[in-house]
Design a protein around this motif. Structure first.
Motif, short mmCIF file in Angstrom:
data_model
loop_
_atom_site.label_atom_id
_atom_site.label_comp_id
_atom_site.label_asym_id
_atom_site.label_seq_id
_atom_site.Cartn_x
_atom_site.Cartn_y
_atom_site.Cartn_z
N MET A 4 0.48 -1.27 -0.22
CA MET A 4 0.19 -0.09 0.07
C MET A 4 0.89 1.25 -0.19
O MET A 4 1.27 1.18 1.57
CB MET A 4 -1.26 -0.19 1.16
CG MET A 4 -1.96 1.22 1.87
SD MET A 4 -3.27 0.58 2.40
CE MET A 4 -2.44 1.66 3.70
N ASN A 5 0.72 1.87 -0.85
CA ASN A 5 1.83 3.27 -0.88
C ASN A 5 0.71 5.11 -0.36
O ASN A 5 -0.03 5.28 -1.63
CB ASN A 5 1.93 3.48 -2.87
CG ASN A 5 2.63 4.31 -3.12
OD1 ASN A 5 3.12 5.05 -2.07
ND2 ASN A 5 4.13 4.41 -3.84
N LYS A 6 0.78 5.01 0.45
CA LYS A 6 0.17 6.20 1.08
C LYS A 6 0.58 7.78 0.33
O LYS A 6 -0.25 8.20 0.03
CB LYS A 6 0.62 6.12 2.39
CG LYS A 6 0.21 4.82 3.37
CD LYS A 6 0.25 5.48 4.69
CE LYS A 6 -0.21 3.59 5.09
NZ LYS A 6 0.41 4.26 7.07
N GLY A 7 1.62 7.83 -0.25
CA GLY A 7 2.02 8.67 -1.44
C GLY A 7 0.76 8.84 -2.18
O GLY A 7 0.54 9.75 -2.44
N VAL A 8 1.27 7.73 -3.11
CA VAL A 8 -0.15 8.01 -4.52
C VAL A 8 -1.40 7.92 -4.19
O VAL A 8 -1.76 8.63 -4.57
CB VAL A 8 0.18 6.28 -4.91
CG1 VAL A 8 -0.94 6.28 -5.98
CG2 VAL A 8 1.43 6.13 -6.12
N TYR A 9 -1.92 7.31 -2.98
CA TYR A 9 -3.13 7.78 -2.51
C TYR A 9 -2.90 9.22 -1.97
O TYR A 9 -4.02 10.36 -2.51
CB TYR A 9 -3.22 6.95 -0.91
CG TYR A 9 -3.74 5.30 -1.34
CD1 TYR A 9 -4.63 5.46 -2.17
CD2 TYR A 9 -3.28 4.72 0.12
CE1 TYR A 9 -4.50 4.00 -2.84
CE2 TYR A 9 -3.50 3.21 -0.52
CZ TYR A 9 -4.17 3.08 -1.05
OH TYR A 9 -3.89 1.29 -2.00
N VAL A 10 -2.47 9.76 -1.33
CA VAL A 10 -2.26 11.81 -0.85
C VAL A 10 -2.44 12.37 -2.80
O VAL A 10 -2.74 12.75 -2.77
CB VAL A 10 -0.70 11.89 -0.24
CG1 VAL A 10 -0.32 12.94 -0.32
CG2 VAL A 10 -1.37 11.44 1.70
N ALA A 11 -1.15 11.76 -3.26
CA ALA A 11 -0.98 12.76 -4.01
C ALA A 11 -2.97 12.72 -5.13
O ALA A 11 -3.36 13.57 -5.67
CB ALA A 11 0.06 12.19 -5.04
N LEU A 12 -3.57 11.11 -5.52
CA LEU A 12 -4.33 10.78 -6.02
C LEU A 12 -5.74 11.73 -5.32
O LEU A 12 -6.36 12.43 -5.40
CB LEU A 12 -4.71 9.44 -6.32
CG LEU A 12 -4.13 8.58 -7.08
CD1 LEU A 12 -4.26 7.55 -7.04
CD2 LEU A 12 -4.37 9.76 -8.06
N ILE A 38 -1.59 16.69 6.04
CA ILE A 38 -3.03 15.96 6.17
C ILE A 38 -2.69 14.45 5.98
O ILE A 38 -2.89 13.39 7.12
CB ILE A 38 -4.04 16.23 6.19
CG1 ILE A 38 -4.25 17.42 6.59
CG2 ILE A 38 -5.24 15.75 6.61
CD1 ILE A 38 -5.64 18.19 6.04
N GLY A 39 -1.92 13.91 5.00
CA GLY A 39 -1.35 13.09 4.87
C GLY A 39 -0.43 12.20 5.51
O GLY A 39 -1.03 11.03 5.82
#
Length: 164
Positions: free
Chosen positions: A1-9, A145-146
């Motif tokens: 799970m890549n949290k950086g991708v979730y934050v950017a999206l 926030i992420g």
């Protein structure tokens, strides 16, 4: 799970979603289709790269190669969004206006064959500098926030009791 991708999206989706109420406040017109269009306030390009860069800076640190890559990539994307893409949009406006002018000039002339009317080019492609800055600020906020949420998630998973 890549949290950086979730934050950017999340930043990109938030920026696209904010375009609708901001356009309504500015013009009084409700235009939900803006969610799927480029250009406008705030820049989703800037929001996405800024949130990722902020998340990486807080998660990995500023002296890392991850941060350096994200920062340089982000600056190029933001420059392109307000530079080249904006110029393309302005050129498109002129081409569309030229087509309207030609139609007015040739209005009385009949052509011996039926000509297909060309579609207007999309005019809202790039961003004004303030739209890029608005997207960048939104991205920094969402990146921050992420990062905070990922720290809370990590603390929760460390304290979680597993049953065997």
């Amino acid at each position: 799970m890549n949290k950086g991708v979730y934050v950017a999206l999340t930043s990109i989706i938030a920026a696209q979603g904010l375009k609708i109420p901001l356009y309504f406040i500015k013009t009084g017109k409700w235009k939900p289709g803006l969610f799927f269009q480029t250009g406008g306030m705030p820049s989703s390009h800037s929001a996405g790269v800024s949130s990722l860069t902020t998340f990486i800076a807080l998660k990995r640190g500023i002296p890392t190669i991850d941060f350096a890559l994200s920062l340089v990539y982000g600056l190029i994307v933001m420059y392109d969004a307000q530079g080249i893409r904006r110029q393309t949009g302005e050129l498109t406006l002129k081409v569309n206006n030229l087509d309207d002018l030609m139609n007015k000039i040739n209005h009385d002339e009949k052509l011996p064959f039926e000509e297909e009317q060309p579609k207007k080019l999309k005019e809202m492609l790039g961003h004004q500098p303030k739209e890029v800055v608005g997207g960048a600020l939104l991205g920094i906020l969402i990146g921050f926030i992420g990062h905070i949420l990922s720290k809370k998630d990590r603390k929760w998973s460390k304290n979680k009791v597993t049953l065997r």
